[in-house]
Write a protein that holds these residues in place. Structure first.
Motif, PDB file in Angstrom:
ATOM      1  N   LYS A  51      33.730  21.551  49.124  1.00 12.08           N
ATOM      2  CA  LYS A  51      32.148  21.673  48.444  1.00 12.08           C
ATOM      3  C   LYS A  51      32.188  23.279  46.961  1.00 12.08           C
ATOM      4  N   PHE A  52      33.098  24.117  47.497  1.00 16.35           N
ATOM      5  CA  PHE A  52      33.403  25.392  46.765  1.00 16.35           C
ATOM      6  C   PHE A  52      34.098  24.693  44.817  1.00 16.35           C
ATOM      7  N   LYS A  53      34.743  23.979  45.471  1.00 14.66           N
ATOM      8  CA  LYS A  53      35.744  23.461  44.069  1.00 14.66           C
ATOM      9  C   LYS A  53      34.857  22.632  43.145  1.00 14.66           C
ATOM     10  N   TYR A  58      27.979  26.832  45.797  1.00 18.39           N
ATOM     11  CA  TYR A  58      27.632  28.185  45.775  1.00 18.39           C
ATOM     12  C   TYR A  58      28.086  29.479  45.891  1.00 18.39           C
ATOM     13  N   ILE A  59      28.741  30.563  44.825  1.00 22.81           N
ATOM     14  CA  ILE A  59      28.523  31.878  45.384  1.00 22.81           C
ATOM     15  C   ILE A  59      28.070  32.494  46.704  1.00 22.81           C
ATOM     16  N   PRO A  60      26.168  32.401  45.959  1.00 23.43           N
ATOM     17  CA  PRO A  60      25.861  32.626  48.240  1.00 23.43           C
ATOM     18  C   PRO A  60      26.421  32.644  48.739  1.00 23.43           C
ATOM     19  N   HIS A 101      35.344  45.432  39.869  1.00 20.13           N
ATOM     20  CA  HIS A 101      35.502  43.679  40.208  1.00 20.13           C
ATOM     21  C   HIS A 101      35.132  43.620  41.744  1.00 20.13           C
ATOM     22  N   ASP A 102      34.763  43.301  42.943  1.00 23.92           N
ATOM     23  CA  ASP A 102      35.887  42.873  43.406  1.00 23.92           C
ATOM     24  C   ASP A 102      34.540  41.508  44.740  1.00 23.92           C
ATOM     25  N   ILE A 103      33.707  40.816  43.846  1.00 23.99           N
ATOM     26  CA  ILE A 103      33.217  39.829  44.816  1.00 23.99           C
ATOM     27  C   ILE A 103      33.509  38.604  44.737  1.00 23.99           C
ATOM     28  N   ASN A 106      36.709  39.488  46.924  1.00 19.97           N
ATOM     29  CA  ASN A 106      36.286  39.480  49.006  1.00 19.97           C
ATOM     30  C   ASN A 106      36.616  37.508  49.204  1.00 19.97           C
ATOM     31  N   LEU A 107      36.472  37.030  47.997  1.00 19.11           N
ATOM     32  CA  LEU A 107      36.099  35.688  48.165  1.00 19.11           C
ATOM     33  C   LEU A 107      37.359  35.222  48.556  1.00 19.11           C
ATOM     34  N   VAL A 108      38.061  35.724  47.797  1.00 16.15           N
ATOM     35  CA  VAL A 108      39.475  35.106  47.846  1.00 16.15           C
ATOM     36  C   VAL A 108      40.251  35.473  49.265  1.00 16.15           C
ATOM     37  N   VAL A 143      51.391  39.047  47.731  1.00 17.26           N
ATOM     38  CA  VAL A 143      50.455  39.947  47.226  1.00 17.26           C
ATOM     39  C   VAL A 143      49.454  39.088  46.237  1.00 17.26           C
ATOM     40  N   GLY A 144      48.395  38.969  46.805  1.00 18.52           N
ATOM     41  CA  GLY A 144      47.119  38.680  45.332  1.00 18.52           C
ATOM     42  C   GLY A 144      47.041  39.984  44.373  1.00 18.52           C
ATOM     43  N   ILE A 145      46.561  39.418  43.547  1.00 20.80           N
ATOM     44  CA  ILE A 145      45.783  40.925  42.521  1.00 20.80           C
ATOM     45  C   ILE A 145      44.468  39.762  41.663  1.00 20.80           C
ATOM     46  N   SER A 146      43.654  40.019  41.733  1.00 23.08           N
ATOM     47  CA  SER A 146      42.783  40.181  40.962  1.00 23.08           C
ATOM     48  C   SER A 146      42.237  41.085  39.942  1.00 23.08           C
ATOM     49  N   LEU A 148      39.320  41.405  36.430  1.00 26.83           N
ATOM     50  CA  LEU A 148      38.488  40.828  35.903  1.00 26.83           C
ATOM     51  C   LEU A 148      38.527  41.183  34.191  1.00 26.83           C
ATOM     52  N   LEU A 149      39.091  42.107  33.974  1.00 29.83           N
ATOM     53  CA  LEU A 149      39.010  43.122  32.482  1.00 29.83           C
ATOM     54  C   LEU A 149      40.108  42.644  31.437  1.00 29.83           C
ATOM     55  N   THR A 150      40.390  42.221  30.266  1.00 28.94           N
ATOM     56  CA  THR A 150      40.923  42.077  29.867  1.00 28.94           C
ATOM     57  C   THR A 150      41.709  43.204  29.877  1.00 28.94           C
ATOM     58  N   MET A 175      50.620  36.280  43.196  1.00 29.44           N
ATOM     59  CA  MET A 175      49.924  35.326  43.110  1.00 29.44           C
ATOM     60  C   MET A 175      48.858  36.361  42.292  1.00 29.44           C
ATOM     61  N   VAL A 176      48.822  35.881  41.172  1.00 32.92           N
ATOM     62  CA  VAL A 176      47.013  36.279  40.037  1.00 32.92           C
ATOM     63  C   VAL A 176      45.953  36.411  39.897  1.00 32.92           C
ATOM     64  N   GLY A 177      44.925  36.531  39.605  1.00 33.59           N
ATOM     65  CA  GLY A 177      44.087  35.545  38.832  1.00 33.59           C
ATOM     66  C   GLY A 177      42.458  36.759  38.747  1.00 33.59           C
ATOM     67  N   GLY A 178      41.615  35.981  38.585  1.00 35.03           N
ATOM     68  CA  GLY A 178      40.334  36.214  38.199  1.00 35.03           C
ATOM     69  C   GLY A 178      40.008  35.809  36.716  1.00 35.03           C
ATOM     70  N   ALA A 179      38.343  36.244  36.421  1.00 35.04           N
ATOM     71  CA  ALA A 179      38.319  35.409  35.326  1.00 35.04           C
ATOM     72  C   ALA A 179      38.972  35.345  33.103  1.00 35.04           C
ATOM     73  N   PRO A 180      39.578  36.333  33.533  1.00 38.79           N
ATOM     74  CA  PRO A 180      40.117  36.405  32.476  1.00 38.79           C
ATOM     75  C   PRO A 180      41.292  35.921  32.224  1.00 38.79           C
ATOM     76  N   ASP A 197      40.907  29.416  41.322  1.00 39.73           N
ATOM     77  CA  ASP A 197      39.493  30.672  42.247  1.00 39.73           C
ATOM     78  C   ASP A 197      39.937  30.054  43.993  1.00 39.73           C
ATOM     79  N   ALA A 198      38.939  30.693  44.299  1.00 40.98           N
ATOM     80  CA  ALA A 198      39.436  31.255  45.355  1.00 40.98           C
ATOM     81  C   ALA A 198      40.695  30.078  46.294  1.00 40.98           C
ATOM     82  N   SER A 199      40.037  29.066  46.858  1.00 44.63           N
ATOM     83  CA  SER A 199      40.261  27.973  47.272  1.00 44.63           C
ATOM     84  C   SER A 199      41.645  27.332  47.216  1.00 44.63           C
TER      85      SER A 199
END
Ligand code: B1M
Length: 209
Positions: A51-53, A58-60, A101-103, A106-108, A143-146, A148-150, A175-180, A197-199
């Motif tokens: 459903k999130f995908k 939504y996040i909350p 940034h950890d939101i 944390n979801l992941v 290992v997952g690395i997040s 959020l900053l360029t 594996m890597v992820g994060g908005a940028p 995304d987290a899923s």
């Protein structure tokens, strides 16, 4: 079994009182921790992930669902530790050095736990040698690395290089992820995978483990 569906529904609704009580009731009825995990919690979090995908949750709501999952996990964790339940594997997850940034991270973590992985949440602002240390301590294969900053993204390559340089962690998949981030960027730093995304991170961890 209706009881498992009730538990899954409590997770999806984010009802942490019901999820805890239902898990307690199933344990009292003699249901194994593995069944509770695989028939109730994981299917519930799978629905949340889907459903999130699809932008239907939504996040909350996802965080509230994850809290309900944690309430039930707290009940079955001691039993899981005693039993021979095969978790899917251990994943060390952290936010790269310099980044607070950890939101998303944390979801992941929560979605990975919901997907049946053991998760070591290393936290935020994690230097490369700390990732190496956590992998050695936990025996994680992924290992997952997040990031959020360029400005902190390049630190992910330092983690990958440090893991590769140490014979004790050279086989670990990152594996890597994060908005940028993009798939191209992940490829350019030698990551084994990128999840948007987290899923997707749960699916990817399943492939990498
Ligand atoms: Co910051 N911040 N922030 N911030 N912040 C951004 C990232 C920014 C885009 C805002 C903007 O300018 N538009 C911008 C970055 C610009 C850039 O680099 N190009 C920015 C900046 C500049 C900064 C500061 C430098 C601001 C300042 O001090 N001048 C500063 C840096 C601090 C630091 O880290 N050293 C800063 C600080 C903060 C707060 C502390 C105020 C707060 C963080 C609170 C916290 O995390 N506890 C914050 C926030 C909240 C944001 C925004 C608004 C939201 C980030 C977020 O949580 N999104 C953000 C703007 C934005 O993204 N719209 C912004 C929700 C979260 C669920 O999404 O993290 O993308 P996300 O995670 C997703 C996916 O990316 C993916 O899955 C998640 C769920 O689907 N994912 C992974 C994430 N990690 C993954 C790992 C995986 C797989 C998937 O595998 C391992």
């Amino acid at each position: 079994m209706a009881k498992f569906q009730e538990l899954a529904d409590a997770i999806i609704k984010g009802d942490n009182t019901s999820s805890k009580e239902l898990a307690e009731k199933l344990v009292a009825d003699g249901v194994s921790a593995a069944e509770i995990l695989n028939e109730g919690l994981v299917p519930g979090m799978n629905v949340v992930g889907t459903k999130f995908k699809a932008n239907e949750m939504y996040i909350p709501e996802v965080l509230i669902a994850a809290r309900a999952m944690h309430a039930a996990m707290d009940i079955i964790k001691p039993l899981l530790a005693e039993s021979d339940v095969e978790m899917k594997g251990t994943v060390v997850v952290g936010t790269v050095q310099g980044d607070l940034h950890d939101i998303g991270k944390n979801l992941v973590c929560m979605m990975l736990e919901g997907g049946g992985f053991s998760v070591v949440d290393a936290g935020v602002d994690i230097p490369a040698d700390k990732f190496v240390e956590e992998v050695k301590k936990s025996g994680a294969k992924v290992v997952g690395i997040s990031a959020l900053l360029t400005t902190t993204m390049p630190g992910m390559k330092d983690v990958i290089d440090a893991l590769k340089a140490d014979p004790g962690t050279a086989d670990v998949k990152v594996m890597v992820g994060g908005a940028p981030l993009t798939q191209e960027y992940a490829d350019s730093i030698g990551a084994a995978g990128y999840a948007a995304d987290a899923s997707s991170a749960v699916d990817l961890a399943g492939e990498l483990v």
